[in-house]
Design an enzyme around this catalytic site. Structure first.
Site, PDB file in Angstrom:
ATOM      1  N   LYS A  32       0.852  -1.192   0.000  1.00  0.00           N
ATOM      2  CA  LYS A  32       0.000   0.000   0.000  1.00  0.00           C
ATOM      3  C   LYS A  32       0.885   1.238   0.000  1.00  0.00           C
ATOM      4  O   LYS A  32       1.761   1.383   0.861  1.00  0.00           O
ATOM      5  CB  LYS A  32      -0.902   0.007   1.232  1.00  0.00           C
ATOM      6  CG  LYS A  32      -1.805   1.229   1.304  1.00  0.00           C
ATOM      7  CD  LYS A  32      -2.843   1.055   2.400  1.00  0.00           C
ATOM      8  CE  LYS A  32      -2.410   1.570   3.747  1.00  0.00           C
ATOM      9  NZ  LYS A  32      -2.247   3.030   3.845  1.00  0.00           N
ATOM     10  N   ASP A  59      -3.380   4.358  -2.000  1.00  0.00           N
ATOM     11  CA  ASP A  59      -4.346   4.781  -0.981  1.00  0.00           C
ATOM     12  C   ASP A  59      -4.381   6.315  -0.886  1.00  0.00           C
ATOM     13  O   ASP A  59      -3.785   6.893   0.014  1.00  0.00           O
ATOM     14  CB  ASP A  59      -3.898   4.139   0.347  1.00  0.00           C
ATOM     15  CG  ASP A  59      -4.771   4.517   1.530  1.00  0.00           C
ATOM     16  OD1 ASP A  59      -5.915   4.943   1.319  1.00  0.00           O
ATOM     17  OD2 ASP A  59      -4.286   4.378   2.670  1.00  0.00           O
ATOM     18  N   LYS A  61      -7.444   8.112  -1.180  1.00  0.00           N
ATOM     19  CA  LYS A  61      -8.748   8.497  -0.600  1.00  0.00           C
ATOM     20  C   LYS A  61      -9.330   9.751  -1.255  1.00  0.00           C
ATOM     21  O   LYS A  61      -9.541  10.776  -0.593  1.00  0.00           O
ATOM     22  CB  LYS A  61      -8.626   8.723   0.908  1.00  0.00           C
ATOM     23  CG  LYS A  61      -8.134   7.520   1.690  1.00  0.00           C
ATOM     24  CD  LYS A  61      -8.220   7.795   3.182  1.00  0.00           C
ATOM     25  CE  LYS A  61      -7.724   6.659   4.012  1.00  0.00           C
ATOM     26  NZ  LYS A  61      -6.278   6.430   4.002  1.00  0.00           N
ATOM     27  N   ASP A  64     -13.920  14.785  -3.777  1.00  0.00           N
ATOM     28  CA  ASP A  64     -14.067  16.117  -4.377  1.00  0.00           C
ATOM     29  C   ASP A  64     -15.355  16.099  -5.188  1.00  0.00           C
ATOM     30  O   ASP A  64     -16.134  15.143  -5.089  1.00  0.00           O
ATOM     31  CB  ASP A  64     -12.836  16.425  -5.255  1.00  0.00           C
ATOM     32  CG  ASP A  64     -12.559  17.925  -5.365  1.00  0.00           C
ATOM     33  OD1 ASP A  64     -13.529  18.694  -5.525  1.00  0.00           O
ATOM     34  OD2 ASP A  64     -11.393  18.319  -5.295  1.00  0.00           O
ATOM     35  N   THR A 119     -11.526   5.341  11.048  1.00  0.00           N
ATOM     36  CA  THR A 119     -11.552   4.830  12.425  1.00  0.00           C
ATOM     37  C   THR A 119     -11.155   5.902  13.439  1.00  0.00           C
ATOM     38  O   THR A 119     -11.373   5.749  14.629  1.00  0.00           O
ATOM     39  CB  THR A 119     -10.640   3.594  12.574  1.00  0.00           C
ATOM     40  OG1 THR A 119      -9.436   3.860  11.871  1.00  0.00           O
ATOM     41  CG2 THR A 119     -11.293   2.355  12.025  1.00  0.00           C
ATOM     42  N   ARG A 211       3.178  -1.508  10.623  1.00  0.00           N
ATOM     43  CA  ARG A 211       4.278  -1.610  11.581  1.00  0.00           C
ATOM     44  C   ARG A 211       4.608  -3.012  12.085  1.00  0.00           C
ATOM     45  O   ARG A 211       5.796  -3.313  12.266  1.00  0.00           O
ATOM     46  CB  ARG A 211       4.020  -0.647  12.750  1.00  0.00           C
ATOM     47  CG  ARG A 211       4.211   0.794  12.333  1.00  0.00           C
ATOM     48  CD  ARG A 211       3.536   1.765  13.257  1.00  0.00           C
ATOM     49  NE  ARG A 211       2.085   1.707  13.119  1.00  0.00           N
ATOM     50  CZ  ARG A 211       1.250   2.500  13.771  1.00  0.00           C
ATOM     51  NH1 ARG A 211       1.724   3.396  14.628  1.00  0.00           N
ATOM     52  NH2 ARG A 211      -0.052   2.395  13.580  1.00  0.00           N
TER      53      ARG A 211
HETATM   54  O1  C5P Z   1       1.106   0.217  11.067  1.00  0.00           O
HETATM   55  P1  C5P Z   1      -0.341  -0.204  10.939  1.00  0.00           P
HETATM   56  O2  C5P Z   1      -0.516  -1.701  10.760  1.00  0.00           O
HETATM   57  O3  C5P Z   1      -1.207   0.363  12.034  1.00  0.00           O
HETATM   58  O4  C5P Z   1      -0.802   0.464   9.560  1.00  0.00           O
HETATM   59  C1  C5P Z   1      -2.118   0.369   9.086  1.00  0.00           C
HETATM   60  C2  C5P Z   1      -2.256   1.123   7.803  1.00  0.00           C
HETATM   61  O5  C5P Z   1      -3.635   1.165   7.457  1.00  0.00           O
HETATM   62  C3  C5P Z   1      -1.773   2.572   7.849  1.00  0.00           C
HETATM   63  O6  C5P Z   1      -1.275   2.913   6.548  1.00  0.00           O
HETATM   64  C4  C5P Z   1      -3.036   3.339   8.153  1.00  0.00           C
HETATM   65  O7  C5P Z   1      -3.008   4.652   7.664  1.00  0.00           O
HETATM   66  C5  C5P Z   1      -4.084   2.511   7.398  1.00  0.00           C
HETATM   67  N1  C5P Z   1      -5.461   2.657   7.890  1.00  0.00           N
HETATM   68  C6  C5P Z   1      -5.829   2.372   9.199  1.00  0.00           C
HETATM   69  N2  C5P Z   1      -7.133   2.525   9.592  1.00  0.00           N
HETATM   70  C7  C5P Z   1      -8.061   2.939   8.728  1.00  0.00           C
HETATM   71  C8  C5P Z   1      -7.715   3.230   7.400  1.00  0.00           C
HETATM   72  C9  C5P Z   1      -6.385   3.075   7.018  1.00  0.00           C
HETATM   73  O8  C5P Z   1      -4.998   1.961   9.999  1.00  0.00           O
HETATM   74  N3  C5P Z   1      -9.311   3.037   9.113  1.00  0.00           N
END
Ligand code: C5P
Length: 244
Positions: A32, A59, A61, A64, A119, A211
């Site tokens: 992503k 990604d 998003k 507009d 979220t 992460r």
């Molecule tokens: O590091 P981690 O596993 O938390 O990363 C999750 C990824 O998913 C990040 O790029 C974050 O911006 C994205 N994301 C999220 N929750 C959402 C939409 C996207 O954690 N509701």
């Protein structure tokens, strides 16, 4: 498209991104690319990642007026990525325009999914700042149905929302779910987390993992374990069909 683990490349620049990908000379990943990396490196980073054979969820998003989103999507279509997204809050008309933009020049298009409620937006903020009085669950459900009516392929949501979304939009409507943590990994800033196995059992079609893989001591091993957990787990409904 088959289920997959999508690795979130939340890196600030090309150097860190490629150093991470260098650790995966054999594996073909689904990654992503978000706003931070795309805005700093531009379309060149997409070409570079694609040249290594990886699939890409871009990604950005989009949100507009329908015409602008349609034009922007027709530009993104040239990047030949595998998945793109928009905000469902942009309306059914905007989502349909996004889809039209993607298919303007070619019939082969990436998957297009919608973000329902971020979220980071809780029910209190929805009520007080956005003046949305429906519950979070109801909003997510209706936004997913709107995305389906616009012809989109699925939504980004929490694994916990996957069952209700499949119930109202059908089992082929894709759920792409972040908020994944391994049993032994830190929660970081994620709140409602699930393991890859639990996400699959709840019906997630794609999990987005950042992460726990990118910051792992051994990212390749972390990725392989995650993939194994996700792909070998069975959906609850499959288990329910088993005798005994
Ligand atoms: O590091 P981690 O596993 O938390 O990363 C999750 C990824 O998913 C990040 O790029 C974050 O911006 C994205 N994301 C999220 N929750 C959402 C939409 C996207 O954690 N509701």
């Amino acid at each position: 498209m088959d289920r997959a683990v999508i690795v979130a490349l939340d890196f600030p620049n090309k150097e860190e991104t490629l150093a991470f990908l260098d650790q995966f000379p054999e594996e073909k990943l689904f990654v992503k690319v978000g706003m931070e990396l795309f805005y700093s490196e531009g379309p060149a980073i997409i070409k570079e990642i694609k040249s290594r054979g990886h699939q890409i969820f871009l990604d950005l998003k989009l949100h507009d007026i329908p015409h602008t989103v349609e034009q922007a999507m027709s530009v993104l279509a040239n990047l030949e990525v595998d998945m793109v997204n928009v905000h469902a809050a942009g309306t059914i008309e905007m989502m349909a325009a996004a889809l039209k933009g993607l298919t303007q020049q070619t019939n082969k298009r990436p998957l297009i999914i919608a973000v329902t409620q971020l979220t980071s937006t809780d029910e209190a903020r929805m009520k007080e700042e956005l003046l949305i009085s429906s519950s979070l669950e109801e909003t997510v459900k209706v936004y997913a149905q709107n995305a389906k009516r616009a012809g989109l392929d699925g939504v980004v949501c929490s694994p916990h929302e996957a069952p209700v979304i499949h119930q109202v939009c059908g089992k082929d409507f894709l759920t792409v779910t972040p908020g994944i943590r391994f049993k032994d990994s830190q929660k970081d800033d994620q709140v409602r987390i699930t393991t890859p196995q639990q996400a699959r059992q709840l019906g997630s079609d794609f999990i987005v993992v950042g992460r726990p893989i990118t910051k792992a001591k051994d990212p390749v091993l972390a990725y392989q374990n995650c993939l194994k957990g996700f792909l070998t787990s069975k959906k609850e409904e499959d288990d329910d069909k088993r005798p005994g």
